[in-house]
Design a protein around this motif. Structure first.
Motif, PDB file in Angstrom:
ATOM      1  N   GLY A 174       0.808  -1.217   0.000  1.00 46.17           N
ATOM      2  CA  GLY A 174       0.000   0.000   0.000  1.00 46.17           C
ATOM      3  C   GLY A 174       0.837   1.261   0.000  1.00 46.17           C
ATOM      4  N   ASN A 175       2.138   1.116  -0.092  1.00 43.26           N
ATOM      5  CA  ASN A 175       3.052   2.270  -0.038  1.00 43.26           C
ATOM      6  C   ASN A 175       3.385   2.810  -1.424  1.00 43.26           C
ATOM      7  OD1 ASN A 175       3.152   1.627   2.665  1.00 43.26           O
ATOM      8  ND2 ASN A 175       5.056   0.475   2.495  1.00 43.26           N
ATOM      9  N   GLU A 176       2.481   2.647  -2.384  1.00 45.24           N
ATOM     10  CA  GLU A 176       2.759   3.016  -3.763  1.00 45.24           C
ATOM     11  C   GLU A 176       1.561   3.744  -4.368  1.00 45.24           C
ATOM     12  OE1 GLU A 176       5.232  -1.195  -4.367  1.00 45.24           O
ATOM     13  OE2 GLU A 176       3.333  -0.844  -5.408  1.00 45.24           O
ATOM     14  N   ILE A 177       1.835   4.552  -5.394  1.00 44.01           N
ATOM     15  CA  ILE A 177       0.762   5.083  -6.219  1.00 44.01           C
ATOM     16  C   ILE A 177       0.846   4.441  -7.591  1.00 44.01           C
ATOM     17  CG2 ILE A 177       0.635   7.300  -5.012  1.00 44.01           C
ATOM     18  CD1 ILE A 177       2.097   8.510  -7.498  1.00 44.01           C
ATOM     19  N   ILE A 178      -0.295   4.306  -8.236  1.00 43.41           N
ATOM     20  CA  ILE A 178      -0.335   3.863  -9.624  1.00 43.41           C
ATOM     21  C   ILE A 178      -0.276   5.100 -10.498  1.00 43.41           C
ATOM     22  CG2 ILE A 178      -1.727   2.716 -11.382  1.00 43.41           C
ATOM     23  CD1 ILE A 178      -2.929   1.019  -9.125  1.00 43.41           C
ATOM     24  N   LEU A 179       0.545   5.033 -11.535  1.00 41.61           N
ATOM     25  CA  LEU A 179       0.703   6.159 -12.443  1.00 41.61           C
ATOM     26  C   LEU A 179       0.142   5.787 -13.817  1.00 41.61           C
ATOM     27  CD1 LEU A 179       1.913   8.935 -13.242  1.00 41.61           C
ATOM     28  CD2 LEU A 179       4.030   7.699 -13.810  1.00 41.61           C
ATOM     29  N   SER A 180      -0.857   6.523 -14.252  1.00 41.89           N
ATOM     30  CA  SER A 180      -1.415   6.343 -15.596  1.00 41.89           C
ATOM     31  C   SER A 180      -1.108   7.575 -16.428  1.00 41.89           C
ATOM     32  CB  SER A 180      -2.933   6.138 -15.528  1.00 41.89           C
ATOM     33  OG  SER A 180      -3.495   6.206 -16.826  1.00 41.89           O
ATOM     34  N   LEU A 181      -0.618   7.361 -17.647  1.00 44.05           N
ATOM     35  CA  LEU A 181      -0.329   8.472 -18.555  1.00 44.05           C
ATOM     36  C   LEU A 181      -1.364   8.562 -19.674  1.00 44.05           C
ATOM     37  CD1 LEU A 181       3.571   8.380 -18.884  1.00 44.05           C
ATOM     38  CD2 LEU A 181       2.144   9.511 -17.183  1.00 44.05           C
ATOM     39  N   ARG A 182      -2.561   8.002 -19.443  1.00 44.03           N
ATOM     40  CA  ARG A 182      -3.590   8.002 -20.478  1.00 44.03           C
ATOM     41  C   ARG A 182      -4.006   9.418 -20.887  1.00 44.03           C
ATOM     42  NH1 ARG A 182      -6.519   3.530 -22.035  1.00 44.03           N
ATOM     43  NH2 ARG A 182      -5.246   1.663 -21.830  1.00 44.03           N
ATOM     44  N   ARG A 183      -3.869  10.399 -19.995  1.00 43.99           N
ATOM     45  CA  ARG A 183      -4.205  11.784 -20.366  1.00 43.99           C
ATOM     46  C   ARG A 183      -3.138  12.388 -21.281  1.00 43.99           C
ATOM     47  NH1 ARG A 183      -5.055  15.266 -15.235  1.00 43.99           N
ATOM     48  NH2 ARG A 183      -5.878  16.787 -16.757  1.00 43.99           N
ATOM     49  N   MET A 184      -1.957  11.811 -21.248  1.00 44.44           N
ATOM     50  CA  MET A 184      -0.862  12.294 -22.090  1.00 44.44           C
ATOM     51  C   MET A 184      -0.834  11.459 -23.370  1.00 44.44           C
ATOM     52  SD  MET A 184       2.073  12.876 -19.160  1.00 44.44           S
ATOM     53  CE  MET A 184       3.318  13.197 -20.419  1.00 44.44           C
ATOM     54  N   ASN A 185      -1.688  11.803 -24.317  1.00 39.26           N
ATOM     55  CA  ASN A 185      -1.849  10.972 -25.517  1.00 39.26           C
ATOM     56  C   ASN A 185      -1.781  11.775 -26.800  1.00 39.26           C
ATOM     57  OD1 ASN A 185      -4.222  12.360 -25.397  1.00 39.26           O
ATOM     58  ND2 ASN A 185      -5.553  10.577 -25.181  1.00 39.26           N
ATOM     59  N   ALA A 186      -1.142  12.933 -26.749  1.00 32.92           N
ATOM     60  CA  ALA A 186      -1.108  13.820 -27.914  1.00 32.92           C
ATOM     61  C   ALA A 186      -0.026  13.433 -28.912  1.00 32.92           C
ATOM     62  CB  ALA A 186      -0.890  15.261 -27.459  1.00 32.92           C
ATOM     63  N   THR A 218       8.542   9.917 -39.532  1.00 31.64           N
ATOM     64  CA  THR A 218       8.619   9.867 -38.078  1.00 31.64           C
ATOM     65  C   THR A 218       7.375  10.486 -37.465  1.00 31.64           C
ATOM     66  OG1 THR A 218       9.746  12.012 -37.878  1.00 31.64           O
ATOM     67  CG2 THR A 218      11.141  10.051 -38.087  1.00 31.64           C
ATOM     68  N   ILE A 219       7.068  10.024 -36.270  1.00 36.63           N
ATOM     69  CA  ILE A 219       6.019  10.626 -35.462  1.00 36.63           C
ATOM     70  C   ILE A 219       6.519  10.697 -34.033  1.00 36.63           C
ATOM     71  CG2 ILE A 219       4.878   8.409 -35.009  1.00 36.63           C
ATOM     72  CD1 ILE A 219       2.205   9.931 -34.953  1.00 36.63           C
ATOM     73  N   THR A 220       6.254  11.815 -33.371  1.00 34.06           N
ATOM     74  CA  THR A 220       6.550  11.948 -31.945  1.00 34.06           C
ATOM     75  C   THR A 220       5.218  12.032 -31.216  1.00 34.06           C
ATOM     76  OG1 THR A 220       8.640  13.102 -32.353  1.00 34.06           O
ATOM     77  CG2 THR A 220       7.677  13.320 -30.166  1.00 34.06           C
ATOM     78  N   CYS A 221       4.961  11.060 -30.369  1.00 32.91           N
ATOM     79  CA  CYS A 221       3.690  11.012 -29.647  1.00 32.91           C
ATOM     80  C   CYS A 221       3.948  10.749 -28.176  1.00 32.91           C
ATOM     81  CB  CYS A 221       2.768   9.951 -30.228  1.00 32.91           C
ATOM     82  SG  CYS A 221       3.454   8.287 -30.229  1.00 32.91           S
ATOM     83  N   GLU A 222       2.955  11.094 -27.367  1.00 35.72           N
ATOM     84  CA  GLU A 222       3.099  10.919 -25.928  1.00 35.72           C
ATOM     85  C   GLU A 222       2.807   9.480 -25.528  1.00 35.72           C
ATOM     86  OE1 GLU A 222       2.323  15.423 -24.335  1.00 35.72           O
ATOM     87  OE2 GLU A 222       0.579  14.094 -24.456  1.00 35.72           O
ATOM     88  N   ALA A 223       3.259   9.138 -24.339  1.00 31.69           N
ATOM     89  CA  ALA A 223       3.276   7.739 -23.909  1.00 31.69           C
ATOM     90  C   ALA A 223       1.895   7.135 -23.718  1.00 31.69           C
ATOM     91  CB  ALA A 223       4.072   7.618 -22.609  1.00 31.69           C
ATOM     92  N   GLY A 224       0.883   7.972 -23.491  1.00 31.39           N
ATOM     93  CA  GLY A 224      -0.451   7.452 -23.255  1.00 31.39           C
ATOM     94  C   GLY A 224      -1.223   7.101 -24.506  1.00 31.39           C
ATOM     95  N   MET A 225      -0.656   7.355 -25.672  1.00 31.86           N
ATOM     96  CA  MET A 225      -1.364   7.018 -26.912  1.00 31.86           C
ATOM     97  C   MET A 225      -1.513   5.511 -27.040  1.00 31.86           C
ATOM     98  SD  MET A 225      -0.621   8.058 -30.888  1.00 31.86           S
ATOM     99  CE  MET A 225      -1.533   9.602 -30.750  1.00 31.86           C
ATOM    100  N   VAL A 226      -2.714   5.066 -27.376  1.00 33.86           N
ATOM    101  CA  VAL A 226      -2.998   3.645 -27.551  1.00 33.86           C
ATOM    102  C   VAL A 226      -2.502   3.209 -28.926  1.00 33.86           C
ATOM    103  CG1 VAL A 226      -4.872   1.949 -27.757  1.00 33.86           C
ATOM    104  CG2 VAL A 226      -4.942   3.693 -25.964  1.00 33.86           C
TER     105      VAL A 226
END
Length: 479
Positions: free
Chosen positions: A91-103, A113-121
C-alpha cells in the motif's frame, strides 16, 4: 515507510492540488479496477492513482514522491503477462497512468517519423499515421489497450518482428522523467550521435524501473499497398522450420510474418469462436500463417512471387496443403484465428504460459523435444507451442489436467512446471522472457537462472538511476 505514513493527508492533498480532480484520486472505488492485472493473478494495494496532464506535472509529482518516500508503479494498458504494472501488497505506492498524455507532438511523413506521448494507444497510433499513408510496423493482439509507453518500457514484440524487429528497433528518440524528477530529452532522432551511452536504449525494456517514458519519436513506413496472407498445413514443426527458410530465401524483404500454430490451438479457437472456420479442408498436425507485403498497390508481382514460392514448397514436400486469402476479409479471418489462441486456451482451463526464446536455428528441435520431456515428467498435462518461429520466440504453454482446480493447481504443480520449463530453456541457451518482460512473475527465477555478471550490472544501473527504489519496486530485479 509504513502504511500510517502514507495515510498522512498531506501527501494526498498535495498531489491533488498539483494534478487536480482528474489528476489524482484516493477513492477506493476508483482505485480498485487498477489494482489487479488482467489475468487476475496479481492484486496489490495503492494509496492513490495519479494521471498527470503533461511531462512537467509528472516531473513535479515524482519529486514529491521522492520527498515523501512514495513509490510509483507506471501502468499503461494493463495488458502485460507478468504483473509488471500491478502494485505490491504494502500500500506504499501510487499507480501512475499516462492516459491523459496521448497527444501527437509532431508528425513528419517526409522523414517518416512521429513523436507522440506515452499514453497514446497503439490502435490510435495505427489509425493516426494511416491518414497520412504511413504505418507503424508493430502490432499485437492487445493493440486496443496497449500504450506507447508500455510498449517501449517492455520492448514489445508482436507478429512483425521477423521483418521489422521489436519496439527497440522502432524508437528513434525518447523523453522520460527520471527518479529524481529530472526530464531526459532525447526525442530528436540523429542517425549519427557518438556522445557516449545510448540512454534511450537503456530505458527501452527497463519496465519502468529506471525512468517513466513520457514521449517517443517512432519510425514509420509507407502504408502497405498489397498484402497476401497464406494458411499452410504441415506435418511437423520441423517442416515449419524448413518452410520458413524457403520463404525467407524466396520472399526476402516481402516476408512480413511467419507464425506457427499446432492443431490443438486451432481446434481450441474453432470451439471458442462459433463463426470461425478452418481455412483448409483437411486437418494437419501444424499450420503456418504467412504474410507477404508490398508498398505498391495492386502489385501483381507479389502474387506471382507468392504462388511460385508455394508451388516450389509443395514440390519439395515442405507443406501438405495451402490456401491464399481471397480478400482482406479472409486475410483478417486467418489472423483472427492466430490472435484468439490465448483466449481460447483460457476457456479450456488453467495453463502456465511461458514466453520463451532459443536460438532461431534450434527452435524446432526445442519445441519437439521440450513437449515430449514436459509431458513425460508431468503426466496428464498437455504442452503446446505456437507463435513467432522466425525470431526464435514461441509461446510454450502447459495445460492443466482436465478438471483441475485452478487455484490449487497454480499454487502447487504449476510452479514446479514453470521452474522446470525455464531451467530447460536456459540449458538450451535461451531466454525465460522473449517479449513480455520479467515483471514480478519472473523476478525470482531471473535471479536464479540469470548470468551473475549481467545481473550485477543491472543492479548497479538500477542503484545509480534509482537509489531509493522509487520506480516500480519489486519488478524486473529483486530489491
Amino acid at each position: 515507510m509504513t502504511d500510517a505514513t502514507l495515510q498522512d493527508p498531506d501527501f494526498a492533498q498535495t498531489a491533488h492540488a498539483l494534478l487536480g480532480d482528474r489528476g489524482f484520486t484516493s477513492d477506493p472505488d476508483l482505485l480498485d479496477p487498477w489494482l489487479t492485472d488482467w489475468r487476475g493473478r496479481y492484486t496489490g494495494r495503492a494509496c492513490g492513482l495519479a494521471s498527470p496532464a503533461n511531462t512537467q506535472e509528472l516531473a513535479t509529482l515524482v519529486k514529491l514522491c521522492g520527498k515523501q518516500g512514495v513509490a510509483i508503479v507506471p501502468q499503461g494498458g494493463n495488458s502485460g503477462m507478468v504483473g509488471g504494472a500491478t502494485p505490491g501488497r504494502s500500500g506504499n505506492e501510487i499507480i501512475l497512468s499516462l492516459r491523459r498524455m496521448n497527444a501527437v507532438r509532431s508528425f513528419d511523413p517526409e522523414s517518416k517519423t512521429i513523436t507522440c506521448e506515452a499514453g497514446m494507444v497503439l490502435q490510435t497510433l495505427h489509425e493516426t499515421v494511416e491518414t497520412k499513408g504511413m504505418r507503424f510496423p508493430l502490432t499485437l493482439g492487445g493493440k486496443g489497450s496497449a500504450t506507447v509507453g508500455g510498449l517501449v518500457s517492455t520492448n514489445a514484440g508482436g507478429t512483425q518482428v521477423l521483418r521489422h524487429g521489436t519496439m527497440r528497433a522502432q524508437v528513434l528518440g525518447l523523453e522520460a522523467v527520471l527518479a529524481d524528477g529530472s526530464v531526459l530529452d532525447t526525442l530528436t532522432p540523429l542517425k549519427k550521435d557518438n556522445r557516449g551511452f545510448d540512454l534511450k536504449q537503456l530505458l527501452i525494456g527497463s519496465e519502468g524501473t529506471l525512468g517513466v517514458v513520457t514521449a517517443a519519436t517512432l519510425r514509420l513506413l509507407p502504408q502497405i499497398g498489397t498484402r497476401i496472407v497464406v494458411w499452410a498445413g504441415l506435418d511437423s514443426i520441423q517442416s515449419a522450420r524448413r518452410l520458413l527458410l524457403h520463404c525467407e530465401e524466396r520472399g526476402k524483404d516481402a516476408l512480413e510474418g511467419f507464425e506457427v500454430i499446432p492443431s490443438h490451438s486451432l481446434d481450441a479457437v474453432l470451439d471458442h469462436l462459433p463463426a470461425a472456420r478452418a481455412p483448409l479442408a483437411d486437418r494437419h498436425a501444424w499450420y503456418a500463417l504467412i504474410e507477404l507485403v508490398s508498398d505498391r498497390a495492386n502489385d501483381t508481382g507479389l502474387a506471382h512471387l507468392t504462388e511460385g514460392m508455394l508451388a516450389e514448397a509443395l514440390d519439395k514436400g515442405l507443406l501438405a496443403d495451402a490456401t491464399i486469402a481471397a480478400n482482406e476479409t479472409q486475410a483478417e479471418a486467418f489472423w483472427l484465428l492466430r490472435d484468439s489462441i490465448s483466449a481460447a486456451e483460457r476457456a479450456i482451463g488453467p495453463a502456465m504460459q511461458h514466453d520463451i526464446s532459443v536460438p532461431v536455428d534450434r527452435m524446432a528441435d526445442f519445441v519437439e523435444q521440450a513437449i515430449e520431456i514436459v509431458e513425460r515428467k508431468f503426466p496428464r498435462c498437455e504442452a503446446i507451442a505456437f507463435g513467432h518461429l522466425g525470431d526464435g520466440n514461441v509461446h510454450f504453454h502447459v495445460l492443466a489436467p482436465p478438471g483441475a482446480d485452478r487455484a490449487s493447481w497454480e499454487a502447487q504443480d504449476a510452479k514446479e512446471i514453470s521452474a522446470f520449463v525455464y531451467d530447460l530453456v536456459t540449458q538450451w541457451g535461451g531466454s525465460i522472457s522473449a517479449e513480455h518482460g520479467i515483471g514480478q512473475d519472473k523476478v525470482a527465477i531471473f535471479e536464479q537462472l540469470g548470468d551473475p555478471i549481467a545481473l550485477n550490472v543491472l543492479h548497479k544501473v538500477k542503484q545509480a538511476l534509482d537509489p531509493d527504489g522509487l520506480l516500480n519496486p519489486g519488478k524486473l530485479l529483486k530489491a
